[in-house]
Each structure stands twice: as C-alpha cells, then as structure tokens.
Design a protein around this motif. Structure first.
Motif, PDB file in Angstrom:
ATOM      1  N   UNK A 540     -14.137 -20.938   8.244  1.00 22.85           N
ATOM      2  CA  UNK A 540     -14.994 -20.372   7.213  1.00 22.85           C
ATOM      3  C   UNK A 540     -16.407 -20.923   7.256  1.00 22.85           C
ATOM      4  N   UNK A 541     -16.528 -22.226   7.555  1.00 19.60           N
ATOM      5  CA  UNK A 541     -17.863 -22.818   7.644  1.00 19.60           C
ATOM      6  C   UNK A 541     -18.659 -22.181   8.774  1.00 19.60           C
ATOM      7  N   UNK A 542     -17.991 -21.881   9.862  1.00 19.53           N
ATOM      8  CA  UNK A 542     -18.678 -21.245  10.979  1.00 19.53           C
ATOM      9  C   UNK A 542     -19.195 -19.870  10.597  1.00 19.53           C
ATOM     10  N   UNK A 543     -18.345 -19.095   9.877  1.00 21.18           N
ATOM     11  CA  UNK A 543     -18.803 -17.766   9.435  1.00 21.18           C
ATOM     12  C   UNK A 543     -19.962 -17.884   8.450  1.00 21.18           C
ATOM     13  N   UNK A 544     -19.912 -18.897   7.574  1.00 15.57           N
ATOM     14  CA  UNK A 544     -21.005 -19.113   6.641  1.00 15.57           C
ATOM     15  C   UNK A 544     -22.293 -19.455   7.398  1.00 15.57           C
ATOM     16  N   UNK A 545     -22.174 -20.315   8.416  1.00 11.60           N
ATOM     17  CA  UNK A 545     -23.338 -20.644   9.232  1.00 11.60           C
ATOM     18  C   UNK A 545     -23.887 -19.401   9.929  1.00 11.60           C
ATOM     19  N   UNK A 546     -22.997 -18.523  10.346  1.00 14.05           N
ATOM     20  CA  UNK A 546     -23.425 -17.299  11.009  1.00 14.05           C
ATOM     21  C   UNK A 546     -24.238 -16.426  10.047  1.00 14.05           C
ATOM     22  N   UNK A 547     -23.782 -16.334   8.791  1.00 10.81           N
ATOM     23  CA  UNK A 547     -24.528 -15.559   7.807  1.00 10.81           C
ATOM     24  C   UNK A 547     -25.905 -16.183   7.551  1.00 10.81           C
ATOM     25  N   UNK A 548     -25.938 -17.517   7.456  1.00 11.87           N
ATOM     26  CA  UNK A 548     -27.215 -18.204   7.244  1.00 11.87           C
ATOM     27  C   UNK A 548     -28.176 -17.913   8.395  1.00 11.87           C
ATOM     28  N   UNK A 549     -27.633 -17.938   9.606  1.00  8.68           N
ATOM     29  CA  UNK A 549     -28.471 -17.633  10.767  1.00  8.68           C
ATOM     30  C   UNK A 549     -29.052 -16.221  10.647  1.00  8.68           C
ATOM     31  N   UNK A 550     -28.243 -15.251  10.235  1.00 11.02           N
ATOM     32  CA  UNK A 550     -28.730 -13.888  10.096  1.00 11.02           C
ATOM     33  C   UNK A 550     -29.812 -13.758   9.030  1.00 11.02           C
ATOM     34  N   UNK A 551     -29.616 -14.436   7.885  1.00  8.45           N
ATOM     35  CA  UNK A 551     -30.603 -14.345   6.802  1.00  8.45           C
ATOM     36  C   UNK A 551     -31.929 -14.988   7.219  1.00  8.45           C
ATOM     37  N   UNK A 552     -31.837 -16.180   7.824  1.00 11.71           N
ATOM     38  CA  UNK A 552     -33.062 -16.857   8.274  1.00 11.71           C
ATOM     39  C   UNK A 552     -33.796 -16.005   9.302  1.00 11.71           C
ATOM     40  N   UNK A 553     -33.036 -15.359  10.167  1.00  9.49           N
ATOM     41  CA  UNK A 553     -33.663 -14.512  11.176  1.00  9.49           C
ATOM     42  C   UNK A 553     -34.449 -13.369  10.524  1.00  9.49           C
ATOM     43  N   UNK A 554     -33.867 -12.713   9.540  1.00 12.95           N
ATOM     44  CA  UNK A 554     -34.558 -11.620   8.861  1.00 12.95           C
ATOM     45  C   UNK A 554     -35.777 -12.116   8.080  1.00 12.95           C
TER      46      UNK A 554
END
Length: 620
Positions: A540-554
């Motif tokens: 779950x932490x990995x998926x959360x990190x993935x979402x954070x990466x997407x938001x920061x990218x946008x």
C-alpha cells in the motif's frame, strides 16, 4: 486466505477481458482528456462571456471629436470571438485595429443588464468605461498640471470558474496596452512634429543671423569709411580754421585801407567834372574856330585862281577831324565824370560792406575753429563706431555659426520617420517570443501523467506478487520474471495506445510523431514495471508513493510557481525522465540521459519485484 486491499497479494491472478480493457482505457482516458482540454487553452476564450458598459462622453481635441470610450469598447469586442460589436459604430467612431487572436465573447450592454448578468453568472466580468474616460485619456494634450490617467473599472464574480478573473485581466490589459500604444504614438508624433518646427525656426534664425552678420560687415566697412572721412573732415576743418583766420585778418586790413576811398573818389569825381567842363568849352570854341576857318576858305576859294584854296580846304578837313575827336573826348570826359560821381556815391556802401565783411570774417574764423574741434570729436566718435561695428560683425558671425550648428544638431523627421519613431517610442522594449508549436509543451506532460496513472491501475488490477505460485517449486526469479513480463507487456500496450491517441494533438512532423509513439511505448513499459515493483515491495505504501509521484508531476508540469521542495524533487522521479524523453522525440532537449534514467528505473522496478517475491516466500 483472502487478500487485503492494497496488499501485494490483492487482485486477480489471471487477466480477464474486462480487467484488461479497463487497465488499457484508464491511461488513455486520463491522457486524452487532459490533452483535449488543456493542450491549447488560449484557443477557447470565446467560451467566456463578459459585458462592456460604455458611459464615456466623447471630447473634442483640435476641433476633432475623439470618442475613446467607444474605441476602447471596440478593441474589446472586435476580436475573433467578439459577437457583441454593433454593426454601425456611428460617424464619430475612431477607427482602431481589432485585437489579434482569440477573445472573450463581449456583450455591449447597459449597467442594469450587466449587473443582473454578473449576479447570475451569465457574465464572467463587467468592464465599465466611466464618463471622463476620453477627457482623462486626452489630458496629455493640455496643460501638464491637468494631466491625469484614464481608468476603467473591472468587476468579476465568484460564480464563474476560478481562472476567469485572471483571464479577464489578461484580455483587458491587452486592449489597454493597444490603446496606450496608439495614444502614446499620437502624442510622440506631435512631439516629433514640434521638433521639425523648432528646427525650421532655428534655421530661419540662423539665416537671419547670417544676414545680420553680412549687414554688420557692411556696417563695419561703412564705419571704417566714416572714420576715414571724419579724419579727412577734421583735417579739412583745421585748414578751414587757419584759412578763415587769415581771411579775417585780411579783411580787417582791407577795411582799414578803404576808409579813405570815399574822400578820394569824391575828389576824383570833382576833377573829372572840371575836366569834362573844360573839354566841353574847348569843343565849343574849336567848333566856332572851325566854322570861321571854313567860311574863310569858302570865300577864298570863291575867288578865281587863288593858290591857297586847296591848302585851305585841306586845313578845314583836318580841323573838322580834330573837332570830332575833341567832341568825342569831351563826351568821354562827361561819361568819366558821371562814372566818378557814381563811384564816389557808392564808395560809402563799399567801405561799409568791407567793414561788415571783416566782422563776418572774424565770425567765420571763430566758427571754423569750433568746426575743427567738432570735426576732431566726430573723427574720435567714428573711430569708436568702427571698433563697435567690428565687434558687432564678429558677434553676429559667431551667432550665425552657433545657430547654424544648432540647426544642424536638431533632428528633422519625415512623415514616415515620425510614424516609425512614434510606434517604436510607444513600445521601446518588445518581446519576440518564439512559442513552441501547439501541444509540444502540454501533451508530453499529459502523456506521462496518463501512463503513470495507467501503471498505478495496472498494479491495482493484477497482483504484483502472484500468491498461487509462491508455494510452488518455481524459482523466485521465475515468479518475479513472470510478474515483470506481464506488467511490461501491458505497459507497452498502454504506451502504444496513449502515444497514438495524444500524438494527434501535437503540431509536429510525421517523423517526430513516430518517435513520440516509440518513446511512449518504452515509457509505458518502464512505468508498468516501476508501479508493479512499488506494489510488490512496499504494498500500500508503494501505491501511495506512486500517487504522490503522479500529483507532483502534474503540479510541477503545470506551473513553475510550485514550492522549491517540489521543483527540486522532480529530477528524482521517473516521470521527469519520461517527459524529457518525449520532449526529445519532438526535438526539444537531449534524450540519451532520459533513456538511461528509464533503464535504471526499469532495473530498480525489477529488483523491487524480486524483493517482494523473496520477502513473501520467506517464513519466519
């Protein structure tokens, strides 16, 4: 045993067609919608409706009506999307170029309708042009103390989208800048025309100074001649003074010497009278004697044969000739006596005239002395005039040269020069912005964001660590390899679909578009592996990190005003490498470093999958 949500063992072990279709369509939807909505946001300004309320009172400048409020409203509503412009702006409208590019849909209306529409959200903004707009905007043409800036009033409402106020400000400022440019150009055109008039006046003054210098030169020459003539006059007056003094002395001596003339001439007249009387008496006596002799000779000759007749006749002839001479002498003596009498009578007047001449000579001598002194003064003044005229000549020459130099230094402008300089001076600093083609900046960001979201969905849709194979005899490498291979293939398919769909929004050539799709294939593959690795190793932490990466990218890709912590961390994210690779395929920036970074990300993702499988096959 049931899998927990967001756990590494959650999800189906086999791909169903619905799951596979959803995994493929999610990144396509995200990237496609973002590209469709935001690839060229400035092209859709006509979707925003705003109102213009023109209360301006036109003014007259130099006898010409200037309706700047109507002109400004025309600049707002005259763009490509302006549908509220009146068909006939009226005979007093000032022609103005319409704004270039997209524009709001402007409605020219009254205050009541504008306020109602703003409250209802029909209008995104109201632009109010006050009654004093034209008077204030043209106040530069009047006294400096009366110059004020013209102001328009813009009102927005929270009932519209949050970007509408900013867009309104941009559009209105563009119209204001255009009007400012025209007003400034008019003002500077008058300034440059004034320079022409100043130069013409100075040139005329220089010509006048040249004429003054020429006249001053003539004055100097005349003053020199005057000085020379004055010197000659002074010398002549000195000679006149000396001659007048000598004349006065001579007349005085003459007056003294003629004092005895009246008595002498009286005596002379008396003697002449006596002589005339004596000659008259002798003439009478001679006449009588000649008559007697003539009678005797006549008597003698009357006798025949008298020898003395001839001689007597000859003697009478001679006597008669002598008598005529005596008569003539007597007549002359009478005239002399008469003349002497007249001379004696006039001598008194002559003596008196000589006396008066002597007195006048003295006065002439005195006046000649005064004239000589005045002539000397005139000569001295003429010398001063000569010196002053030379100074005037020199000063006039310097003035003429200075004015001519000043006229040369004052610039002159043709009508074309004034137009050019006015336009440049109205906007002395311009920005020549070379904008990237449509979609080149935005579409790579949207594609990367879509593929990253697709990788997240991929990791959610299929188990990163297949539970059914954990308790088998298959090796860890085989289990991890199968999971990585499955994610890579699905990611490859995501990249192909996303690349094909969004590349149509990019203004690029066929080769660049083909390279873009190829780059999307690789990025989709890497992002699939990376998201499966995060889910396998960190759950779950990995998926959360993935979402954070997407938001920061946008966030970072949308604006450069994000906090430094976000903008500084973007270089560590795989999405930054993917965006740089897609930009390189379109010809912007190098792509080798991005490819290397993606290879590293794929290797790290694979290692994370191996680590996740190993951890779940280990029994405490």
């Amino acid at each position: 045993m049931s899998a927990r949500p967001f756990d590494g063992t959650a999800g189906a072990e086999r791909w169903g067609w619905r799951s596979l279709l959803g995994v493929l369509l999610v990144p396509v939807a995200v990237a496609g919608l973002l590209a469709w909505a935001l690839a060229a946001p400035s092209e859709d300004l006509d979707r925003v409706t705003a109102a213009v309320v023109n209360a301006d009172d036109p003014v007259k400048v130099d006898g010409q009506l200037v309706p700047l409020g109507r002109e400004f409203a025309g600049r707002l509503i005259g763009g490509q999307a302006g549908t509220g412009a009146p068909d006939d702006p009226g005979p007093d409208a000032t022609a103005s170029p319409a704004p270039s590019g997209p524009n709001f849909t402007w409605i020219l209306t009254n205050e009541s309708d504008a306020k109602t529409g703003l409250d209802a959200g029909t209008y995104a903004a109201i632009v109010r042009i006050p009654p004093s707009f034209s008077a204030d905007a043209t106040s530069l043409s009047g006294p400096a103390k009366d110059a004020v800036a013209a102001t328009i009033h813009v009102t927005t409402t929270p009932a519209t989208a949050f970007l509408d106020p900013a867009l309104t400000d941009v559009v209105v400022e563009a119209a204001v800048a255009s009007l400012n440019e025209q007003l400034t150009a008019r003002y500077l055109a008058n300034v440059y025309d004034g320079f022409n008039q100043i130069q013409s006046s100075v040139a005329q003054a220089a010509d006048g100074a040249a004429q003054l210098a020429s006249g001053a030169g003539s004055l100097a020459d005349g003053a020199g001649e005057l000085a020379d003539g004055a010197d000659e006059l002074a010398a002549g007056l000195d000679s006149l003074d000396a001659g007048a003094a000598a004349l006065a002395a001579g007349l005085a001596r003459l007056a003294t010497s003629v004092q005895a003339l009246p008595g002498e001439t009286a005596r002379l007249a008396a003697g002449a009278a006596e002589v005339a009387a004596a000659l008259d008496a002798e003439a009478v006596a001679l006449g009588a004697g000649v008559g007697d002799v003539s009678a005797f000779v006549d008597d003698l000759c009357a006798r025949p044969r008298q020898p003395g007749c001839a001689r007597g006749t000859a003697l009478v002839g001679r006597l008669r000739a002598a008598q005529q001479q005596v008569d003539a002498l007597a007549a002359g003596a009478d005239q002399v006596a008469a003349g002497n009498a007249e001379l004696a009578a006039g001598m008194l007047g002559l003596v008196d005239g000589v006396d008066r001449s002597a007195s006048g000579g003295e006065e002439v001598a005195s006046g000649a002395a005064d004239s000589a002194a005045g002539g000397a003064s005139v000569a001295e003044g003429a010398g001063s005039v000569d010196s002053g005229a030379e100074s005037v000549d020199e000063g006039a020459s310097q003035l003429s040269d200075g004015l001519a130099e000043a006229a040369d230094q004052i610039p002159t402008y043709s009508t074309k020069d004034i137009t050019t300089l006015s336009r440049v001076a109205a906007r002395p600093v311009s920005a020549a912005v070379a904008l990237a083609p449509d979609g080149v900046v935005s579409v790579p960001l949207f594609a990367v964001a879509g593929l990253w979201v697709g990788g997240i969905v991929l990791a959610l849709a299929r188990r990163a660590v297949p539970r059914r194979r954990l308790m088998t005899a298959a090796s860890t490498a085989s289990i991890a390899g199968g999971s990585v291979r499955s994610a890579a293939l699905v990611g490859l398919a995501q990249g192909a679909l996303v690349g094909v769909v969004v590349v149509g929004f990019v203004d690029a050539g066929a080769g660049a578009r083909l390279a873009f799709v190829a780059g999307a294939l690789g990025i989709g593959t890497v992002f699939g592996i990376a998201n499966v690795g995060l889910a396998a190793a960190l759950g779950g932490l990995g998926r959360l990190l993935a979402v954070v990466v997407g938001v920061v990218t946008l966030a970072v890709g949308t604006s450069s005003t994000v906090p430094a912590a976000l903008s500084g961390s973007i270089v560590l994210l795989p999405t930054d490498a993917g965006r740089r690779l897609l930009g390189a395929t379109l010809g912007y920036g190098p792509g080798a470093g991005a490819v290397a970074a993606l290879v590293v990300v794929a290797a790290v993702g694979t290692a994370l999958v191996v680590a996740g499988v190993t951890r779940r096959r280990t029994v405490a």
